[in-house]
Design a protein around this motif. Structure first.
Motif, PDB file in Angstrom:
ATOM      1  N   ALA A   1      51.394  40.189  36.575  1.00 40.24           N
ATOM      2  CA  ALA A   1      49.976  40.166  36.545  1.00 40.24           C
ATOM      3  C   ALA A   1      49.349  39.436  37.637  1.00 40.24           C
ATOM      4  CB  ALA A   1      49.666  38.832  35.178  1.00 40.24           C
ATOM      5  N   SER A   2      48.280  40.181  38.089  1.00 41.21           N
ATOM      6  CA  SER A   2      47.319  39.563  39.337  1.00 41.21           C
ATOM      7  C   SER A   2      46.123  38.803  38.840  1.00 41.21           C
ATOM      8  CB  SER A   2      46.793  40.822  39.874  1.00 41.21           C
ATOM      9  OG  SER A   2      47.660  41.734  40.356  1.00 41.21           O
ATOM     10  N   GLY A   3      45.893  38.715  37.557  1.00 37.40           N
ATOM     11  CA  GLY A   3      44.518  37.950  37.377  1.00 37.40           C
ATOM     12  C   GLY A   3      43.935  38.683  35.995  1.00 37.40           C
TER      13      GLY A   3
ATOM     14  N   GLY B   1      39.773  36.833  46.642  1.00 42.56           N
ATOM     15  CA  GLY B   1      39.784  35.621  45.927  1.00 42.56           C
ATOM     16  C   GLY B   1      39.383  35.596  44.546  1.00 42.56           C
ATOM     17  N   ASP B   2      38.092  35.166  43.945  1.00 34.81           N
ATOM     18  CA  ASP B   2      37.760  35.317  42.732  1.00 34.81           C
ATOM     19  C   ASP B   2      36.912  36.338  42.658  1.00 34.81           C
ATOM     20  OD1 ASP B   2      35.490  34.282  44.020  1.00 34.81           O
ATOM     21  OD2 ASP B   2      35.605  32.351  42.729  1.00 34.81           O
ATOM     22  N   THR B   3      36.566  37.170  43.527  1.00 27.29           N
ATOM     23  CA  THR B   3      35.736  38.483  43.336  1.00 27.29           C
ATOM     24  C   THR B   3      36.561  39.986  43.300  1.00 27.29           C
ATOM     25  OG1 THR B   3      34.022  37.428  44.731  1.00 27.29           O
ATOM     26  CG2 THR B   3      33.875  39.770  44.629  1.00 27.29           C
ATOM     27  N   LEU B   4      36.222  40.650  42.298  1.00 31.41           N
ATOM     28  CA  LEU B   4      36.926  41.775  42.231  1.00 31.41           C
ATOM     29  C   LEU B   4      35.745  42.863  42.584  1.00 31.41           C
ATOM     30  CD1 LEU B   4      39.495  43.710  41.363  1.00 31.41           C
ATOM     31  CD2 LEU B   4      38.504  43.467  39.130  1.00 31.41           C
ATOM     32  N   SER B   5      35.775  44.018  43.428  1.00 34.74           N
ATOM     33  CA  SER B   5      35.089  44.776  43.820  1.00 34.74           C
ATOM     34  C   SER B   5      35.617  46.154  43.398  1.00 34.74           C
ATOM     35  CB  SER B   5      34.656  44.917  45.317  1.00 34.74           C
ATOM     36  OG  SER B   5      34.475  43.584  45.989  1.00 34.74           O
ATOM     37  N   LEU B   6      34.533  47.076  42.635  1.00 37.71           N
ATOM     38  CA  LEU B   6      34.877  48.479  42.574  1.00 37.71           C
ATOM     39  C   LEU B   6      34.007  49.320  43.353  1.00 37.71           C
ATOM     40  CD1 LEU B   6      34.982  46.623  39.840  1.00 37.71           C
ATOM     41  CD2 LEU B   6      35.668  48.568  38.783  1.00 37.71           C
TER      42      LEU B   6
ATOM     43  N   GLN C   1      39.454  35.862  37.361  1.00 35.48           N
ATOM     44  CA  GLN C   1      40.400  34.852  37.623  1.00 35.48           C
ATOM     45  C   GLN C   1      41.717  35.277  38.003  1.00 35.48           C
ATOM     46  OE1 GLN C   1      38.640  35.008  34.205  1.00 35.48           O
ATOM     47  NE2 GLN C   1      36.899  33.855  35.356  1.00 35.48           N
ATOM     48  N   PRO C   2      41.886  35.187  39.214  1.00 30.75           N
ATOM     49  CA  PRO C   2      43.353  35.641  40.002  1.00 30.75           C
ATOM     50  C   PRO C   2      44.381  34.718  39.643  1.00 30.75           C
ATOM     51  CG  PRO C   2      41.798  34.682  41.675  1.00 30.75           C
ATOM     52  CD  PRO C   2      41.080  34.794  40.448  1.00 30.75           C
ATOM     53  N   THR C   3      45.381  35.127  39.636  1.00 25.34           N
ATOM     54  CA  THR C   3      46.858  34.185  39.431  1.00 25.34           C
ATOM     55  C   THR C   3      46.849  33.371  40.698  1.00 25.34           C
ATOM     56  OG1 THR C   3      48.044  36.227  40.229  1.00 25.34           O
ATOM     57  CG2 THR C   3      47.789  35.677  37.853  1.00 25.34           C
ATOM     58  N   SER C   4      47.436  32.321  40.430  1.00 23.93           N
ATOM     59  CA  SER C   4      47.552  31.632  41.823  1.00 23.93           C
ATOM     60  C   SER C   4      48.330  32.367  42.842  1.00 23.93           C
ATOM     61  CB  SER C   4      48.470  30.165  41.360  1.00 23.93           C
ATOM     62  OG  SER C   4      49.806  30.468  40.884  1.00 23.93           O
ATOM     63  N   GLY C   5      47.795  32.307  44.005  1.00 26.47           N
ATOM     64  CA  GLY C   5      48.561  32.739  45.418  1.00 26.47           C
ATOM     65  C   GLY C   5      48.259  34.249  45.409  1.00 26.47           C
ATOM     66  N   ARG C   6      47.522  34.778  44.600  1.00 25.30           N
ATOM     67  CA  ARG C   6      46.986  36.343  44.767  1.00 25.30           C
ATOM     68  C   ARG C   6      45.490  36.096  45.314  1.00 25.30           C
ATOM     69  NH1 ARG C   6      49.180  41.542  43.333  1.00 25.30           N
ATOM     70  NH2 ARG C   6      47.931  42.708  44.649  1.00 25.30           N
ATOM     71  N   SER C   7      45.382  36.189  46.461  1.00 25.29           N
ATOM     72  CA  SER C   7      43.880  36.177  47.294  1.00 25.29           C
ATOM     73  C   SER C   7      43.340  37.443  47.765  1.00 25.29           C
ATOM     74  CB  SER C   7      44.061  35.215  48.168  1.00 25.29           C
ATOM     75  OG  SER C   7      44.850  35.502  49.387  1.00 25.29           O
TER      76      SER C   7
ATOM     77  N   GLY D   1      39.508  43.151  22.716  1.00 23.85           N
ATOM     78  CA  GLY D   1      39.782  41.771  23.123  1.00 23.85           C
ATOM     79  C   GLY D   1      38.863  41.122  23.905  1.00 23.85           C
ATOM     80  N   GLU D   2      39.036  39.989  24.048  1.00 27.98           N
ATOM     81  CA  GLU D   2      38.245  39.243  24.958  1.00 27.98           C
ATOM     82  C   GLU D   2      38.465  39.375  26.543  1.00 27.98           C
ATOM     83  OE1 GLU D   2      37.743  35.156  24.039  1.00 27.98           O
ATOM     84  OE2 GLU D   2      36.909  35.362  22.170  1.00 27.98           O
ATOM     85  N   GLN D   3      39.673  39.461  26.725  1.00 29.20           N
ATOM     86  CA  GLN D   3      40.206  39.307  28.114  1.00 29.20           C
ATOM     87  C   GLN D   3      41.017  40.689  28.470  1.00 29.20           C
ATOM     88  OE1 GLN D   3      41.728  35.712  29.217  1.00 29.20           O
ATOM     89  NE2 GLN D   3      39.840  34.874  30.204  1.00 29.20           N
ATOM     90  N   VAL D   4      41.093  40.918  29.596  1.00 27.47           N
ATOM     91  CA  VAL D   4      42.165  42.389  30.204  1.00 27.47           C
ATOM     92  C   VAL D   4      42.762  41.502  31.243  1.00 27.47           C
ATOM     93  CG1 VAL D   4      42.114  44.345  31.213  1.00 27.47           C
ATOM     94  CG2 VAL D   4      40.513  44.115  29.573  1.00 27.47           C
ATOM     95  N   THR D   5      44.103  41.900  31.402  1.00 25.02           N
ATOM     96  CA  THR D   5      44.985  41.375  32.658  1.00 25.02           C
ATOM     97  C   THR D   5      45.147  42.441  33.382  1.00 25.02           C
ATOM     98  OG1 THR D   5      45.861  39.498  31.068  1.00 25.02           O
ATOM     99  CG2 THR D   5      47.345  40.265  33.041  1.00 25.02           C
ATOM    100  N   LEU D   6      45.029  42.128  34.558  1.00 22.34           N
ATOM    101  CA  LEU D   6      45.035  43.388  35.496  1.00 22.34           C
ATOM    102  C   LEU D   6      46.322  43.256  36.408  1.00 22.34           C
ATOM    103  CD1 LEU D   6      42.526  44.831  37.878  1.00 22.34           C
ATOM    104  CD2 LEU D   6      44.403  44.026  38.875  1.00 22.34           C
TER     105      LEU D   6
END
Length: 386
Positions: free
Chosen positions: A123-125, A161-166, A182-188, A209-214
């Motif tokens: 998981a990345s976030g 960081g905490d920004t995901l661009s498409l 919300q990235p996982t710890s260490g994934r910047s 569902g409420e969230q998706v894990t990427l």
């Protein structure tokens, strides 16, 4: 294998997993849907060597086992069953479904020949499912559809960081959307080029569902893998797909322009006008926007056969001495309509620099407010006849 599960659970799970089945499988075995029963759950999965789909649902498992059956046929049957519990039993060659007084017998496919599904990457976030669906919908309209140019058929995901661009482009238009996650710890950081069609279908199918894990396996490599997982109405849903190979063009600089002229208007009003005027636009000809003080006029024609003109109120501002030269712009009407649809805002801001140069569209919450910086859509203008 012997299992019992609710009809709605079966129908939802099979329909979802069967969505990824290829219409023209390269080998017949790929038309199958894998059914695996273990413990107190059943896993339905599909795979075409590029994209895999897996859904895990609760069930009463009397006898564990694995079977492979025609996916589309099972989906049609599950959808047609009465609202009663479904019992599924398999022997070495057949699957039997019983639901009330209805009974179906299906020939099994050789499950030993079915390819092994890829493992979900780490998981990345996580991201809100509705935010992902909206962001993807705003960007995929600008992705290319020419399979001969595969790099343009993808959406580039960039992690900072905490920004995901498409980001997507087909060379004639481009769209950029930035969202928080919300990235996982260490994934910047990281990047991936995901097939636009798969990403669009995935984002829409994960909204229950409420969230998706990427989950991103490797950033730039063409043999990399990306995965998406989330809770659904009937069970846990997981999708993986291979990343596209090739270098995505550097187009971010086109998203930042210093306009000589800006035009602000009501999004729905101009969208409706574009659709009306475009009815008479000849193939491969432009829809002309005439820029006046306090108004814009849309024009299109098919030679001498038909013409259309519609004027709209707008806020027009000229920011540069050379702005007087910017009196008209030529748009591909389909590109303009797609961009206005994707804005998802009551007002639109057009930023023009010069005739024939790219035009930047940004959303406005209020007519006199500041343009939103999280979504930008660029359209290459068409040359107008002198």
């Amino acid at each position: 294998m012997k299992i019992r599960l609710e009809r709605d659970v079966l129908a939802d799970a099979v329909q979802w997993a069967a969505r990824s089945l290829p219409n023209r499988p390269s080998v017949p075995i790929l038309a199958g849907l894998r059914v695996a029963a273990q413990g107190d759950q059943v896993v339905f999965s599909s795979f075409d060597y590029e994209t895999s789909a897996r859904i895990t649902v609760p069930a009463t498992v009397t006898e564990e086992g694995v079977a492979l059956v025609s996916g589309r046929l099972l989906a049609d049957i599950a959808r047609s069953l009465p609202a009663k519990p479904v019992e599924i039993a398999c022997d070495a060659s057949r699957m039997e479904l019983t639901c009330g007084s209805a009974r179906f017998t299906l020939q099994l496919l050789p499950v030993t020949e079915y390819p092994e599904l890829p493992t979900m990457p780490e998981a990345s976030g996580t991201i809100q499912s509705d935010a992902l669906a909206r962001a993807v919908a705003q960007v995929v309209v600008a992705a290319g559809r020419d399979e001969l140019l595969p790099v343009f058929t993808g959406v580039r995901l960039e992690i900072d960081g905490d920004t995901l661009s498409l980001l997507a482009t087909d060379r004639y238009r481009m769209a950029l959307k930035e969202i928080s996650w919300q990235p996982t710890s260490g994934r910047s950081g990281g990047a991936a080029l995901v097939p636009a069609r798969v990403l669009n279908e995935t984002a829409k199918s994960m909204t229950s569902g409420e969230q998706v894990t990427l989950s991103l396996a490797s950033g730039e490599a063409g043999d990399g893998l990306i995965g998406f997982s989330g809770d659904g109405s009937s069970g846990v849903r997981e999708i993986t797909t291979r990343l596209l190979d090739g270098e995505f063009p550097k187009v971010r600089h086109l998203m930042s322009v210093t306009p000589t002229v800006t035009v602000r208007a009501n999004t729905q009003e101009i969208l409706a006008a574009v659709r009306r005027v475009a009815l008479v636009a000849e193939r491969n000809t432009s829809l002309r926007m005439i820029i006046d003080d306090g108004a814009i006029t849309l024009e299109a024609a098919t030679g001498d056969q038909a013409q259309a003109v519609e004027a709209l109120e707008a806020v027009v501002e000229r920011h540069h001495p050379d702005a007087a030269a910017m009196t008209a712009a030529g748009f591909n009407p389909h590109y303009l309509s797609d961009a206005l649809n994707a804005l998802d805002a009551p007002y639109v801001n057009f930023s023009f620099t010069a005739p024939g140069k790219p035009c930047l569209l940004t959303p406005l919450v209020e007519l006199d407010g500041e343009p939103s910086g999280d979504y930008r859509h660029v359209i290459m203008l068409m040359r107008l006849p002198s």
